[in-house]
Design a protein around this motif. Structure first.
Motif, mmCIF file in Angstrom:
data_model
loop_
_atom_site.group_PDB
_atom_site.id
_atom_site.type_symbol
_atom_site.label_atom_id
_atom_site.label_comp_id
_atom_site.label_asym_id
_atom_site.label_seq_id
_atom_site.Cartn_x
_atom_site.Cartn_y
_atom_site.Cartn_z
ATOM 1 N N GLN A 11 0.840 -1.215 0.000
ATOM 2 C CA GLN A 11 0.000 0.000 0.000
ATOM 3 C C GLN A 11 0.865 1.252 0.000
ATOM 4 N N LYS A 69 -9.609 -15.591 12.270
ATOM 5 C CA LYS A 69 -11.013 -15.569 11.807
ATOM 6 C C LYS A 69 -11.665 -16.929 12.050
ATOM 7 N N TYR A 103 -2.620 -9.802 -7.016
ATOM 8 C CA TYR A 103 -1.467 -10.399 -6.356
ATOM 9 C C TYR A 103 -1.202 -11.828 -6.854
#
Ligand SMILES: CCCCCCCCCCCCCCC/C=C/C(=O)SCCNC(=O)CCNC(=O)[C@H](O)C(C)(C)COP(=O)(O)OP(=O)(O)OC[C@H]1O[C@@H](n2cnc3c(N)ncnc32)[C@H](O)[C@@H]1OP(=O)(O)O
Ligand SMILES: Cc1cc2nc3c(=O)[nH]c(=O)nc-3n(C[C@H](O)[C@H](O)[C@H](O)COP(=O)(O)OP(=O)(O)OC[C@H]3O[C@@H](n4cnc5c(N)ncnc54)[C@H](O)[C@@H]3O)c2cc1C
Length: 642
Positions: free
Chosen positions: A132, A421, A259
């Motif tokens: 980023q 998660k 990616y």
């Protein structure tokens, strides 16, 4: 065994045929040992062989078969790289996955014919991990319908891309795309860097080699700067993302779909690492069965150093890992090819699973490969330190993998996000939503391991123990993270404070996957003798790996101290069982002498005579008196004598 290693009897046979053909083509052999060449000589030598290969490839291999290409590459060009290493490993895969059909029709045939040479330029001097914050910009000019590539400051220089410095004339360049002052984040662009006729850098391009590295020095890793360099709008790779002439941005079906070239290498590099580990072990194990030093029984002659239990303990668990990585790598490539196909037709649902799996595997496999190769070097004593062993080069190339395609710690943290998660699903009673790779997190485990009580359980009790420790560490790290947030810590701060524990969970999860892949493969084998040899190796693997992570199972009493003793005894038992097969287990990889490039690892075991020959061929031995002596040392000694 070769068929197991390479995937089928046909593949193993083809490898043999290819090696035999290459053996008959002296023009494809190194003209002298690579360690005696300068970097420039090596690059020249590699380019020479590469061009012959381009002419003759069709006579040796099926060029459309990646496995045959890779074998040809390892035999002829070797692992120090070549002027087109990134062309095949990333440039073509990036175009294949990210260019639209129309763009592919324009560029891919040229790339495949080798009319152009390309690379993948993403990393910059200032940033590699944090995409980023890359600084190269591609600003859309509505008036001319062009992107303007620019390097705003020195830290924005592309830095590291393989073959960028001198060999490539095109690159897939990753830059922040800016349209009407809005930044849409990093995107891939097809960029011409050099004139196709003169190979001179085009105006607006600054380009060069970044200098020698720890290894892999035939590759010209490079730097690249843009000074308001213009490319057509249609050079944005537009399979998933589009920018229309009026600047309208059409977003991809998944934020990280661009990616994919990285995921490609992460998936394919696992078997590449297995091959490097097996090569180093092949050298060390062959040498260890030639080298005689000391006696075990003083009344007997000197023994081969491979008879020492410490030598076996140093080498054999890594042999098991090399096989485990090869099997886990083959499964991963299959999964990758499946996900890629789905992605191309718009189904991106499996991308997160693949990303998590490959992130963990690339980290664990590269790290353990490095460890294993370094042990192989030390196992060769003094001669291991000589470039004649070639192990230092294998090591240098292999450990590059700990850094490239995502620094290992960072990639483990990517897997940890997925695990956390999954842990949240378990904690909220939604275990049924867990994907197949993490389903074990939702299964209640037994209070203690039964490893020593059900010895014929076919590895089930071992797998359960790996599952137990992985689950426990994942839930523990996740609890730590959720706990800190409940106490009011910001998410990112809490994450950082738990990251060592999170990465431990990622490693355990990945090691479980590797064990399971090994078990799956052994269970599939029909040939009794092959199954027996691999079962011994698998026994060593599960016991050695478990011992290595035993503290996780001891802390909650899942394993007892006496079970640990049992596991240790099993390791010693299987070291002894594997000893008679050790050399064969590595010879089965069928590396030729040409490919191994090692004096110590020669198939004929004629080590000493060839070491002497090798030393005599050192450029330093061309004359008896070096000019460094005549110019400096001799006058110094003469002066001192006065
Ligand atoms: C038979 C043939 C054998 C062949 C053998 C071949 C052998 C090969 C030999 C190799 C030769 C050597 C060649 C060397 C070439 C080297 C090349 C390079 O090194 S190229 C440059 C590589 N660079 C990197 O890898 C950079 C690492 N950084 C990153 O990947 C990312 O920045 C990041 C993932 C760390 C973070 O990305 P960012 O966009 O900042 O992410 P966010 O924090 O915004 O979001 C995280 C979120 O995104 C998900 N994510 C990330 N990546 C992916 C992905 N690829 N796919 C799917 N999802 C992804 C992630 O899971 C998070 O999801 P969330 O739901 O939020 O948790
Ligand atoms: C042999 C080789 C070939 C390469 N080839 C290419 C190529 O062809 N194309 C290309 O574009 N690039 C290439 N690269 C670059 C490579 O991809 C990057 O070097 C790599 O991604 C690591 O990034 P970095 O150098 O910025 O490391 P950094 O991110 O600066 O890492 C330094 C340290 O910071 C830590 N760190 C960084 N971020 C975090 C975080 N978020 N959390 C925790 N710890 C963190 C790391 O773990 C590491 O310990 C190559 C590199 C090598 C060594």
């Amino acid at each position: 065994m070769a068929a197991q290693i390479w995937g089928s009897e046909k593949r193993a046979r083809r490898r043999r045929e290819i090696s035999a053909k290459i053996a008959q083509m002296p023009e494809l052999h190194d003209s002298k040992p690579l360690p005696f060449m300068t970097r420039e000589e090596k690059i020249m030598e590699s380019a020479r062989k590469l061009t012959i290969l381009t002419e003759k490839m069709g006579q040796i291999i099926d060029p459309t078969d990646p496995a045959e290409l890779y074998h040809l590459n390892n035999e002829v060009l070797g692992l120090e790289g070549n002027p087109m290493a990134l062309h095949g490993v990333m440039f073509i895969p990036a175009l294949s996955a990210q260019a639209s059909d129309e763009q592919q029709a324009k560029w891919l045939p040229r790339a495949l014919r080798r009319e152009i040479i390309g690379t993948y330029a993403q990393t910059e001097l200032g940033h590699g991990t944090n995409l980023q914050n890359l600084e190269t910009t591609a600003t859309y000019d509505l008036a001319t319908q062009e992107f303007v590539l620019h390097t705003p400051q020195i830290t924005a220089l592309k830095w590291w891309p393989g073959n960028l410095g001198k060999s490539s004339n095109y690159a897939v360049v990753v830059a922040h795309m800016i349209i009407k002052a809005k930044n849409y984040g990093p995107h891939p662009f097809m960029v011409q860097l050099r004139d196709e006729k003169t190979h001179e850098p085009l105006p607006g391009i600054t380009i060069g080699d970044i200098g020698p590295k720890m290894a892999y020095n035939i590759v010209d890793n490079g730097f690249l700067g843009f000074n308001k360099y213009r490319i057509p709008r249609t050079n944005l790779l537009m399979r998933h993302t589009k920018v229309e002439a009026d600047g309208t941005y059409i977003k991809p079906p998944h934020a990280k779909i661009n990616y994919s070239a990285m995921v490609h290498v992460r998936a394919y590099m696992l078997t590449g690492q297995a091959i490097m580990l097996a090569s180093a072990l092949n050298i060390a194990t062959r040498y260890s069965s030639v080298r005689r030093q000391g006696q075990i029984d003083k009344s007997q002659p000197e023994v081969k150093v491979l008879e020492y239990q410490t030598q076996q303990h140093r080498l054999f668990p890594s042999i098991a890992r090399a096989y485990a990585f090869q099997f886990a790598g083959a499964e991963t490539v299959k999964l990758y090819e499946h996900v890629l196909k789905e992605m191309k037709s718009g189904n991106v649902s499996l991308m997160a699973d693949l990303h998590a799996l490959t992130s963990g595997l690339k980290s664990v496999v590269t790290y353990q490969t490095g460890e294993g190769i370094e042990q192989a070097r030390m196992a060769c004593g003094g001669h291991g330190y000589s470039m004649a062993s070639y192990i230092s080069e294998i090591y240098g190339v292999a450990i590059g993998g700990c850094t490239y395609e995502g620094e290992n710690m960072v990639m483990l943290l990517q897997l940890a996000r997925y695990l956390v998660k999954s842990a949240a699903l378990v904690k909220s009673g939604q275990s049924s939503k867990l994907g197949p790779l993490v389903a074990y997190l939702g299964v209640k485990s037994e209070p203690t391991s039964l490893i020593d009580r059900i010895p014929n359980s076919g590895f089930t009790e071992y797998v359960k123990t790996f599952q137990h420790v992985s689950k426990r560490q994942t839930l523990k790290a996740a609890d730590m993270f959720f706990g800190l947030m409940e106490k009011g810590e910001k998410r990112e701060i809490a994450w950082n404070k738990c990251s060592v524990e999170l990465n431990r969970a990622s490693r355990l999860h990945t090691r479980l996957f590797i064990v399971e892949a090994f078990v799956r493969r052994v269970n599939e084998i029909a040939d009794i003798r092959i199954k027996e040899a691999l079962t011994d190796l698998l026994h060593l693997h599960v016991n050695y790996e478990l011992l290595d992570i035993a503290s996780y199972a001891l802390e909650d009493g899942f394993l007892s101290a006496s079970q640990l003793d049992y596991i240790r005894d099993q390791v010693y038992l299987y070291l002894g069982k594997i000893r008679p097969n050790a050399v064969s287990l590595l010879d089965s990889w069928e590396f030729s002498d040409i490919e191994l490039r090692s004096v110590l690892g020669r198939r004929d075991g004629n080590v000493y005579e060839n070491l002497f020959k090798w030393a005599k061929s050192s450029p330093l031995n061309k004359t008896d008196v070096l000019s460094s002596v005549t110019q400096y040392l001799k006058p110094m000694m003469e002066k001192a004598r006065l």
